[in-house]
Design a protein around this motif. Structure first.
Motif, PDB file in Angstrom:
ATOM      1  N   UNK A 208       0.953  -1.253  -0.060  1.00  0.00           N
ATOM      2  CA  UNK A 208      -0.009  -0.042   0.037  1.00  0.00           C
ATOM      3  C   UNK A 208       0.754   1.231  -0.086  1.00  0.00           C
ATOM      4  N   UNK A 209       0.656   2.168   0.952  1.00  0.00           N
ATOM      5  CA  UNK A 209       1.426   3.383   1.110  1.00  0.00           C
ATOM      6  C   UNK A 209       2.572   3.137   2.039  1.00  0.00           C
ATOM      7  N   UNK A 210       2.815   1.923   2.341  1.00  0.00           N
ATOM      8  CA  UNK A 210       4.060   1.620   3.346  1.00  0.00           C
ATOM      9  C   UNK A 210       5.224   1.386   2.785  1.00  0.00           C
ATOM     10  N   UNK A 211       6.097   2.100   2.874  1.00  0.00           N
ATOM     11  CA  UNK A 211       7.395   1.687   2.295  1.00  0.00           C
ATOM     12  C   UNK A 211       8.258   0.585   2.712  1.00  0.00           C
ATOM     13  N   UNK A 212       9.037  -0.221   2.136  1.00  0.00           N
ATOM     14  CA  UNK A 212       9.956  -1.396   2.611  1.00  0.00           C
ATOM     15  C   UNK A 212      11.308  -0.657   2.470  1.00  0.00           C
ATOM     16  N   UNK A 213      12.129  -1.015   3.581  1.00  0.00           N
ATOM     17  CA  UNK A 213      13.389  -0.678   3.848  1.00  0.00           C
ATOM     18  C   UNK A 213      14.562  -1.613   3.368  1.00  0.00           C
ATOM     19  N   UNK A 214      15.201  -1.699   2.405  1.00  0.00           N
ATOM     20  CA  UNK A 214      16.165  -2.487   1.921  1.00  0.00           C
ATOM     21  C   UNK A 214      17.173  -2.704   3.014  1.00  0.00           C
ATOM     22  N   UNK A 215      17.594  -1.626   3.519  1.00  0.00           N
ATOM     23  CA  UNK A 215      18.719  -1.553   4.670  1.00  0.00           C
ATOM     24  C   UNK A 215      18.261  -0.839   5.915  1.00  0.00           C
ATOM     25  N   UNK A 216      17.490  -1.283   6.669  1.00  0.00           N
ATOM     26  CA  UNK A 216      16.832  -0.776   7.866  1.00  0.00           C
ATOM     27  C   UNK A 216      17.980  -0.240   8.779  1.00  0.00           C
ATOM     28  N   UNK A 217      19.051  -0.793   8.793  1.00  0.00           N
ATOM     29  CA  UNK A 217      20.362  -0.287   9.579  1.00  0.00           C
ATOM     30  C   UNK A 217      20.967   0.882   8.925  1.00  0.00           C
ATOM     31  N   UNK A 218      20.441   1.414   7.752  1.00  0.00           N
ATOM     32  CA  UNK A 218      21.017   2.560   7.373  1.00  0.00           C
ATOM     33  C   UNK A 218      22.405   2.365   6.564  1.00  0.00           C
ATOM     34  N   UNK A 219      23.202   3.455   6.556  1.00  0.00           N
ATOM     35  CA  UNK A 219      24.716   3.224   5.864  1.00  0.00           C
ATOM     36  C   UNK A 219      25.408   2.274   6.654  1.00  0.00           C
ATOM     37  N   UNK A 220      25.924   1.298   6.135  1.00  0.00           N
ATOM     38  CA  UNK A 220      26.548   0.069   7.074  1.00  0.00           C
ATOM     39  C   UNK A 220      27.550  -0.498   6.152  1.00  0.00           C
ATOM     40  N   UNK A 221      28.496  -1.322   6.934  1.00  0.00           N
ATOM     41  CA  UNK A 221      29.442  -2.278   6.408  1.00  0.00           C
ATOM     42  C   UNK A 221      28.997  -3.510   6.789  1.00  0.00           C
ATOM     43  N   UNK A 222      29.136  -4.746   5.642  1.00  0.00           N
ATOM     44  CA  UNK A 222      28.646  -6.062   6.167  1.00  0.00           C
ATOM     45  C   UNK A 222      29.617  -6.742   7.007  1.00  0.00           C
ATOM     46  N   UNK A 223      31.062  -6.069   7.099  1.00  0.00           N
ATOM     47  CA  UNK A 223      31.933  -6.838   7.947  1.00  0.00           C
ATOM     48  C   UNK A 223      32.648  -8.018   7.304  1.00  0.00           C
ATOM     49  N   UNK A 224      32.736  -7.683   5.815  1.00  0.00           N
ATOM     50  CA  UNK A 224      33.510  -8.729   4.923  1.00  0.00           C
ATOM     51  C   UNK A 224      34.499  -8.274   4.201  1.00  0.00           C
ATOM     52  N   UNK A 225      34.982  -8.760   3.042  1.00  0.00           N
ATOM     53  CA  UNK A 225      35.878  -8.036   2.323  1.00  0.00           C
ATOM     54  C   UNK A 225      35.228  -7.371   1.214  1.00  0.00           C
ATOM     55  N   UNK A 226      34.131  -8.445   0.489  1.00  0.00           N
ATOM     56  CA  UNK A 226      33.654  -7.604  -0.741  1.00  0.00           C
ATOM     57  C   UNK A 226      32.275  -8.122  -0.883  1.00  0.00           C
TER      58      UNK A 226
END
Ligand SMILES: [Fe+2]
Length: 240
Positions: free
Chosen positions: A148-166
């Motif tokens: 509906x009018x509710x957005x979905x958040x692909x990265x709810x944690x915001x700007x981040x790193x995954x803690x990996x190399x690539x």
């Protein structure tokens, strides 16, 4: 974009955005039958399971997960026994610090031509950027829904790193979705380095996770009365 050009772009800037046409060529170069099962691959996103760990209580993220490994300089990967996905709180203040169990990626998806091409491509690319390391590999299928009018958040944690190399993020499809722009920023903060909206199948973002953070803006339904979702594949490589 030929592979050597992509390698220098990531070396120079810490990330690269690739249009679907370039990505397609790179995958076909990595694996002769690459993309032979593309329609089935895309359809497998219809069979994901709800992510029940969402800190915001949201029910807009569906996923599956697999862990794999590759020997140094190998171009093929091996699936590892199913195991939880773990991020430290430092990398994911919302969902880190606990082992999260997700439903496994279906075996035909992992074995299929598309995924084998993606793994061969990643082994070659990341092996050039960071040679002589065996890899811990994780694969995630994500669907983010806007309802509906509710957005979905692909990265709810915001700007981040995954803690990996690539990290490779590859769009499989978006249906009735507006926005969802991927942005990258230097790991220490500062101004944004670039942004790109994955709109077409195979559009991709690749980041050197030690050097840059990434995030994706919320997605909204273009027509709130119709199903709306953004499907991506995320593959991470961490040196063992
Ligand atoms: Fe991420």
């Amino acid at each position: 974009m030929p592979l050597p050009e992509l390698i220098s772009e990531i070396r120079d800037h810490g990330y690269a955005f690739l249009g679907g046409r370039d990505m397609r060529q790179l995958l076909l170069a990595a694996h002769p039958d690459g993309l032979a099962d593309w329609p089935q691959f895309v359809a497998s996103w219809n069979n994901l399971e709800l992510d029940t760990y969402m800190a915001d209580g949201g029910r807009y993220r569906l996923r599956r997960h697999a862990t794999l490994s590759a020997a140094a300089d190998a171009r093929s990967v091996r699936r590892e026994p199913h195991q939880p996905h773990f991020q430290s709180l430092a990398y994911n203040p919302l969902h880190g610090g606990i082992e999260r169990w997700f439903e496994p990626v279906e075996e035909p998806v992992v074995r299929g031509a598309t995924m084998q091409a993606v793994f061969a491509f990643c082994c070659t690319l990341f092996g050039e950027l960071h040679p002589e390391h065996a890899w811990h590999i994780e694969m995630h299928q994500f669907r983010i829904e806007a309802r509906g009018t509710q957005a979905g958040r692909p990265t709810p944690e915001g700007m981040h790193r995954d803690g990996v190399n690539y990290v490779l993020v590859l769009l499989t499809q978006r249906v009735n979705i507006a926005s969802g722009t991927t942005t990258v920023q230097a790991a220490g903060g500062g101004p944004g380095l670039g942004s790109f909206t994955l709109t077409d199948p195979l559009d991709a973002a690749i980041v050197d996770d030690a050097r840059v953070m990434h995030g994706v803006t919320p997605v909204e339904a273009i027509d709130p009365a119709q199903p709306a979702y953004r499907d991506v594949l995320v593959v991470t490589f961490r040196a063992r």
